[in-house]
Design a protein around this motif. Structure first.
Motif, PDB file in Angstrom:
ATOM      1  N   ALA A  82      40.889 -31.056  16.147  1.00 12.35           N
ATOM      2  CA  ALA A  82      42.591 -31.012  15.564  1.00 12.35           C
ATOM      3  C   ALA A  82      42.948 -29.501  15.881  1.00 12.35           C
ATOM      4  O   ALA A  82      43.912 -29.208  16.800  1.00 12.35           O
ATOM      5  CB  ALA A  82      42.717 -31.199  13.870  1.00 12.35           C
ATOM      6  N   VAL A  83      42.470 -28.394  15.778  1.00 10.41           N
ATOM      7  CA  VAL A  83      42.673 -27.197  15.975  1.00 10.41           C
ATOM      8  C   VAL A  83      42.576 -26.729  17.568  1.00 10.41           C
ATOM      9  O   VAL A  83      44.047 -26.302  18.041  1.00 10.41           O
ATOM     10  CB  VAL A  83      41.255 -25.901  15.832  1.00 10.41           C
ATOM     11  CG1 VAL A  83      42.471 -24.976  16.125  1.00 10.41           C
ATOM     12  CG2 VAL A  83      41.745 -26.478  14.408  1.00 10.41           C
ATOM     13  N   ARG A 128      48.077 -22.206  14.120  1.00  8.05           N
ATOM     14  CA  ARG A 128      49.167 -22.608  14.445  1.00  8.05           C
ATOM     15  C   ARG A 128      49.796 -20.620  14.097  1.00  8.05           C
ATOM     16  O   ARG A 128      49.929 -20.077  14.725  1.00  8.05           O
ATOM     17  CB  ARG A 128      49.732 -23.362  13.767  1.00  8.05           C
ATOM     18  CG  ARG A 128      49.878 -25.136  14.331  1.00  8.05           C
ATOM     19  CD  ARG A 128      50.592 -26.085  14.306  1.00  8.05           C
ATOM     20  NE  ARG A 128      50.616 -26.515  12.773  1.00  8.05           N
ATOM     21  CZ  ARG A 128      49.881 -27.460  12.591  1.00  8.05           C
ATOM     22  NH1 ARG A 128      49.422 -27.953  13.802  1.00  8.05           N
ATOM     23  NH2 ARG A 128      50.183 -28.344  11.740  1.00  8.05           N
ATOM     24  N   PRO A 157      44.645 -26.778  11.037  1.00  5.19           N
ATOM     25  CA  PRO A 157      45.365 -26.200  11.801  1.00  5.19           C
ATOM     26  C   PRO A 157      46.492 -25.883  11.338  1.00  5.19           C
ATOM     27  O   PRO A 157      47.463 -24.982  12.484  1.00  5.19           O
ATOM     28  CB  PRO A 157      45.956 -27.673  11.964  1.00  5.19           C
ATOM     29  CG  PRO A 157      44.888 -29.173  12.243  1.00  5.19           C
ATOM     30  CD  PRO A 157      44.193 -27.993  10.818  1.00  5.19           C
ATOM     31  N   ASP A 214      43.754 -28.961  19.866  1.00  3.41           N
ATOM     32  CA  ASP A 214      44.904 -29.480  20.055  1.00  3.41           C
ATOM     33  C   ASP A 214      46.481 -29.215  19.658  1.00  3.41           C
ATOM     34  O   ASP A 214      47.366 -29.264  20.238  1.00  3.41           O
ATOM     35  CB  ASP A 214      44.542 -31.451  19.504  1.00  3.41           C
ATOM     36  CG  ASP A 214      43.903 -32.288  20.517  1.00  3.41           C
ATOM     37  OD1 ASP A 214      42.889 -32.075  21.736  1.00  3.41           O
ATOM     38  OD2 ASP A 214      43.798 -32.990  19.181  1.00  3.41           O
ATOM     39  N   CYS A 215      45.824 -28.071  18.685  1.00  3.19           N
ATOM     40  CA  CYS A 215      47.760 -27.633  18.759  1.00  3.19           C
ATOM     41  C   CYS A 215      47.038 -26.317  19.059  1.00  3.19           C
ATOM     42  O   CYS A 215      48.828 -25.846  19.107  1.00  3.19           O
ATOM     43  CB  CYS A 215      47.657 -27.855  16.745  1.00  3.19           C
ATOM     44  SG  CYS A 215      46.392 -26.834  16.276  1.00  3.19           S
ATOM     45  N   VAL A 216      46.407 -25.672  19.630  1.00  3.39           N
ATOM     46  CA  VAL A 216      46.879 -24.568  20.189  1.00  3.39           C
ATOM     47  C   VAL A 216      46.082 -24.085  21.982  1.00  3.39           C
ATOM     48  O   VAL A 216      45.209 -24.193  21.083  1.00  3.39           O
ATOM     49  CB  VAL A 216      46.082 -22.930  18.543  1.00  3.39           C
ATOM     50  CG1 VAL A 216      47.157 -23.021  17.515  1.00  3.39           C
ATOM     51  CG2 VAL A 216      45.100 -23.345  18.002  1.00  3.39           C
TER      52      VAL A 216
END
Length: 347
Positions: free
Chosen positions: A199-200, A158, A154, A202-204
């Motif tokens: 996970a990725v 970002r 992640p 959810d953050c980008v």
């Protein structure tokens, strides 16, 4: 500007440096409705230009070029090179080759490659081992090139999003060949692709390409259902007619010694290049497990004569045999047929 939604089939042939990726492979995957990639790694800017020109003669569909992003090696890691060289000397003598005593700096001809891609743009450029600087990314964007960054965490995702990447290739630990960590010395996470993809995601808020261990239809379907806009396959194409896979590498991928279910399969190793990579377990990976310093590309250049001699002699016990965890599912044949077969199975 090219987007992943423009693909008839959301299937990408991974860029495989070292010869496996060819203009013919790119064209064949393109003709089947997917997206082919040229690998600029280990090539000069001039050699890359020749590959691009040949690809354009073979296909009128969009294709990509992958760049290895250079980085300075930690001096502490470099200090470990003489000891590793000494360890390899008996093997070099047995194969009749000499190992380099001095390895000059190697920046992958980075500036010349970027300049060439600005002068003669391609539809898509992807990055492995890091990111371009902001000015380089902006310049490529200005000439209409879409950009995709390979990420393994992640945090890397970002950083890529902040730079304005158009999409991300999320590379799980199941991938064959080098893990594309943005730092040479980083120990890649072992989080499976499905969890890393979540996970990725959810953050980008970028389109994601799933890569790693996707060797059959159900695996491809699962990655797409998990939110990937496309999948990237490398090992699945190593036996393709159009791939430039070395003969010894091809043989190993179908050799009962490596394909028997009792065989332990692939391992993660720095032994060949100094970077963590996944390949078939062999005597070399066993002998030098945990011994190579995290010095890339220095270890790559140090072992190059050994690997070349082993390949010439057909010594699969000493060759680097990059392969993902699903290598037993790879099948020979035309790349277009491989693409279509996998997509039918995924649907």
């Amino acid at each position: 500007m090219l987007t992943l939604q423009d693909l008839r089939l959301p299937v990408i042939a991974a860029p495989m440096a070292g010869g496996a990726s060819t203009p013919e492979l790119v064209a064949a995957v393109n003709a089947a409705g997917g997206l082919g990639f040229l690998a600029a790694g280990y090539r000069s800017a001039a050699a890359l230009g020749e590959q691009i020109a040949r690809t354009r003669r073979l296909t009128d569909r969009p294709f990509g070029v992958n760049l290895f992003v250079p980085a300075a090696t930690d001096p502490v890691a470099l200090a470990g090179l003489p000891g590793y060289r000494a360890r390899l000397l008996p093997e070099a003598a047995a194969l009749g080759v000499e190992l380099p005593e001095r390895i000059p700096p190697d920046d992958e001809d980075w500036a010349a490659k970027v300049e060439a891609l600005l002068a003669d743009p391609v539809p898509l450029v992807s990055y492995t081992f890091g990111l371009p600087d902001a000015a380089e990314a902006a310049a490529l964007r200005a000439v209409g090139t879409a950009q995709l960054a390979t990420v393994t965490s992640p945090a890397e995702a970002r950083a890529a999003a902040a730079l304005g990447m158009d999409a991300l290739c999320v590379q799980g630990p199941e991938s064959g060949g080098h893990r594309g960590t943005h730092r040479v010395a980083a120990e890649p996470g072992r989080e499976p692709l499905a969890a890393l993809l979540a996970a990725v995601r959810d953050c980008v808020p970028l389109p994601l390409v799933a890569a790693g261990g996707l060797g059959d239809g159900p695996a491809i379907a699962a990655a797409l259902a998990a939110g990937a806009a496309a999948v990237q396959l490398g090992t699945a194409y190593l036996l393709a007619d159009e791939a430039g896979t070395a003969p010894g590498h091809r043989a190993a991928l179908t050799d009962p010694a490596f394909t028997d279910p009792a065989f332990t399969g692939t391992v993660l190793t720095r032994a060949f290049t100094g970077r963590v990579a996944r390949g078939l377990r062999n005597a070399f990976t066993d002998r030098h497990a945990g011994q190579a310093p995290p010095a890339y590309p220095e270890v790559h250049h140090l072992t190059a004569p050994l690997r070349a001699a082993a390949a010439r002699a057909g010594r699969t016990d000493s060759m680097h045999l990059w392969a993902g965890t699903a290598y037993r599912l790879a099948r020979p044949g035309p790349a277009g047929e491989i693409t279509e077969r996998l997509w039918r199975a995924a649907r």
